[in-house]
Enzyme design. Sequence first.
Site, PDB file in Angstrom:
ATOM      1  N   LYS A 153      10.013 -27.962  30.140  1.00 39.52           N
ATOM      2  CA  LYS A 153      10.627 -29.101  29.443  1.00 39.52           C
ATOM      3  C   LYS A 153      11.788 -29.657  30.273  1.00 39.52           C
ATOM      4  O   LYS A 153      12.539 -28.911  30.893  1.00 39.52           O
ATOM      5  CB  LYS A 153      11.119 -28.620  28.077  1.00 39.52           C
ATOM      6  CG  LYS A 153      11.589 -29.712  27.135  1.00 39.52           C
ATOM      7  CD  LYS A 153      11.979 -29.085  25.804  1.00 39.52           C
ATOM      8  CE  LYS A 153      12.386 -30.135  24.773  1.00 39.52           C
ATOM      9  NZ  LYS A 153      12.777 -29.503  23.500  1.00 39.52           N
TER      10      LYS A 153
ATOM     11  N   LEU B 220      16.960 -35.732  22.381  1.00 40.77           N
ATOM     12  CA  LEU B 220      16.323 -34.421  22.149  1.00 40.77           C
ATOM     13  C   LEU B 220      16.108 -34.078  20.686  1.00 40.77           C
ATOM     14  O   LEU B 220      15.565 -33.008  20.402  1.00 40.77           O
ATOM     15  CB  LEU B 220      17.149 -33.272  22.780  1.00 40.77           C
ATOM     16  CG  LEU B 220      17.280 -33.236  24.291  1.00 40.77           C
ATOM     17  CD1 LEU B 220      18.081 -32.002  24.710  1.00 40.77           C
ATOM     18  CD2 LEU B 220      15.917 -33.225  24.957  1.00 40.77           C
TER      19      LEU B 220
ATOM     20  N   SER C 180      10.699 -32.079  19.842  1.00 40.27           N
ATOM     21  CA  SER C 180      11.139 -32.683  21.087  1.00 40.27           C
ATOM     22  C   SER C 180      10.339 -32.233  22.316  1.00 40.27           C
ATOM     23  O   SER C 180      10.528 -32.781  23.407  1.00 40.27           O
ATOM     24  CB  SER C 180      12.621 -32.352  21.317  1.00 40.27           C
ATOM     25  OG  SER C 180      12.835 -30.957  21.440  1.00 40.27           O
TER      26      SER C 180
ATOM     27  N   ILE D 220      14.831 -26.425  17.478  1.00 35.63           N
ATOM     28  CA  ILE D 220      15.965 -26.349  16.564  1.00 35.63           C
ATOM     29  C   ILE D 220      15.649 -26.997  15.214  1.00 35.63           C
ATOM     30  O   ILE D 220      16.458 -26.970  14.298  1.00 35.63           O
ATOM     31  CB  ILE D 220      17.224 -26.976  17.205  1.00 35.63           C
ATOM     32  CG1 ILE D 220      18.509 -26.550  16.476  1.00 35.63           C
ATOM     33  CG2 ILE D 220      17.098 -28.499  17.281  1.00 35.63           C
ATOM     34  CD1 ILE D 220      19.791 -26.942  17.194  1.00 35.63           C
ATOM     35  N   GLY D 221      14.442 -27.589  15.118  1.00 40.46           N
ATOM     36  CA  GLY D 221      14.026 -28.187  13.854  1.00 40.46           C
ATOM     37  C   GLY D 221      12.515 -28.263  13.745  1.00 40.46           C
ATOM     38  O   GLY D 221      11.977 -28.815  12.792  1.00 40.46           O
ATOM     39  N   GLY D 222      11.848 -27.712  14.770  1.00 43.89           N
ATOM     40  CA  GLY D 222      10.391 -27.781  14.833  1.00 43.89           C
ATOM     41  C   GLY D 222       9.917 -28.265  16.180  1.00 43.89           C
ATOM     42  O   GLY D 222       8.751 -28.653  16.336  1.00 43.89           O
ATOM     43  N   SER D 223      10.789 -28.255  17.179  1.00 42.21           N
ATOM     44  CA  SER D 223      10.509 -28.904  18.461  1.00 42.21           C
ATOM     45  C   SER D 223       9.474 -28.203  19.320  1.00 42.21           C
ATOM     46  O   SER D 223       8.974 -28.787  20.274  1.00 42.21           O
ATOM     47  CB  SER D 223      11.808 -29.060  19.256  1.00 42.21           C
ATOM     48  OG  SER D 223      12.631 -30.025  18.668  1.00 42.21           O
TER      49      SER D 223
END
Length: 558
Positions: free
Chosen positions: A149, A197, A222, A243-246
Amino acid sequence: MSVRSLPTIQSGSLPLGTTEFEAKRSTLLSVFDEKVPREYRLPREILENPPTDVSSIPASCGILTPEEIDITESNDAVSLAEAISSRKYTAVMVVMAYSKRAIIAHQLTCCLTQWFMEDALEQAKKLDAYLAENGKTVGPLHGIPISIKDHIPVAGTFSSLGCYSTIVKDETDSQMVEILRNAGAVFYCKTNQPQSLMHLESDSLWGRVLNPFNIHLSAGGSTGGEAALIALKGSVIGVGTDIGGSIRGPSAFCGIYGFKPTSYTLPMRSFLASPAAAELNILCSTGPMCRSARDMDLFMTTILAAKPYLLDPSLIPIPWTGMRTPLQNRLKIGIISNDGFIQPQPPVMRAISWAKNLLSDDSHASLIEVKEFKPFGAAEAWSKILHMYWPDGGQVSRGAILSSGEAIHPLSEWVWKEQQAIGMKTAQDLNVMRRDRDNFRHEFAKSWEEQDVDVVIGPAFVGPACAHDTGFYWTYTSLYNFVDYPGIVFPTPIRTKPGEQYDPGYAPLSDACQHVKELWETSNFEGSPIDLQLVARKYHDNQLFAALSLLRNIFNSP
């Protein structure tokens, strides 16, 4: 958008920046384009009039040799490592095949930010020479191409936070990359991510990443560039962050495996050039994205065998047993049909029914117990986490984007909307938010224990891949960032069909739920794959892999 000498398919326009910014951007794109040999470029007619599903083009376009197609389509990382070790393939052959396929994938989906095939081939030649001279590999990933990434530092390449002003040249590897390199991995490209991001559309100054199975849909964020690249078999393993589903969102959108470990399991040292305000409240994780369950296990085993906690004291030295972890008792599985906040769209509901029916078969009764599960407080968690991501009101990210004359993209604006009005939080504000978060975590754990399950299976997203610029609701993944539970998304055989409709008895669970139904009715999701999500308690990552090992046999998954 700037005219490129190496055009990529794009779906939907992105806003233009200032004239000065667009000139700088054009120069960056030209530097990338000039690296790509003419013989690796797709015919203009494909790029100007592409099919909705571009997933078959890499194998059919004539750029790859039959052997390169076989290398990229018939192997996962485990079998590739075995083939290189036994000298069926050389590292050069493998790296060449994946480098070529990656640049084809990029032209179809805009999944890359950097491509350095020549450097990768030099790495591969050294590995082949080592094997020839010593009769053994340098490590378990000897010759395996790994995509990274964009924001993760790889020595000699650039990294960014998804906007122009944050681009830096990295002179050294991050800790994770160093471990992978020492294990024999070869780095050949870096992948696209969102501006800032922090949202579900990988749309940076490099362009918008498209879903390979339906280019009018998002590849997620992301880590969307990774997901699209792996789905097109231009990578065998990629490294993402979550951090939230990335990791899990893009993997689900593109029908591959993705694993978000519990925080402080894998090293993230040097991943960001500047600290992220969100991590004052919500902890990020890093993990693998790949095409088989055993590749996730190989990745985890390799990284943790290097004892990264010796150099990073924030990491917790938990021994890794992964797929070899024994199940002590009959596995108790909770099935999540909905989270009480948003009813998933029709193909996700079909996937839940598919899994429930297989698991409920009497032939598995001695191994598993299936029960309904309702996640605690999903709506409350969604409300809290949106506030906690931006304790600075989004000021730092917004300022970084605008400072170069770059335009702010729609979902960047959307994620800051509420917090921007509130502004910068005080230290006491953060204290109260963290107290509320921790109280929620205790209540969540209590509810999990009362429902008496070991793991849960449920949606990875409110639907299949979303239409561009509509990735508003990450509730099914961000919940587990909020409570810091590990999660794996895995492919199912379910694909979105034309004409699917909500159940006639549908009643919205919330305004957000109604909006999700409206989004379903205004887009075409045909052909998009469906993943499901498997979750275990915090720091039960080994037990999560034990459950996956059992379930993949029942689901007949790779």
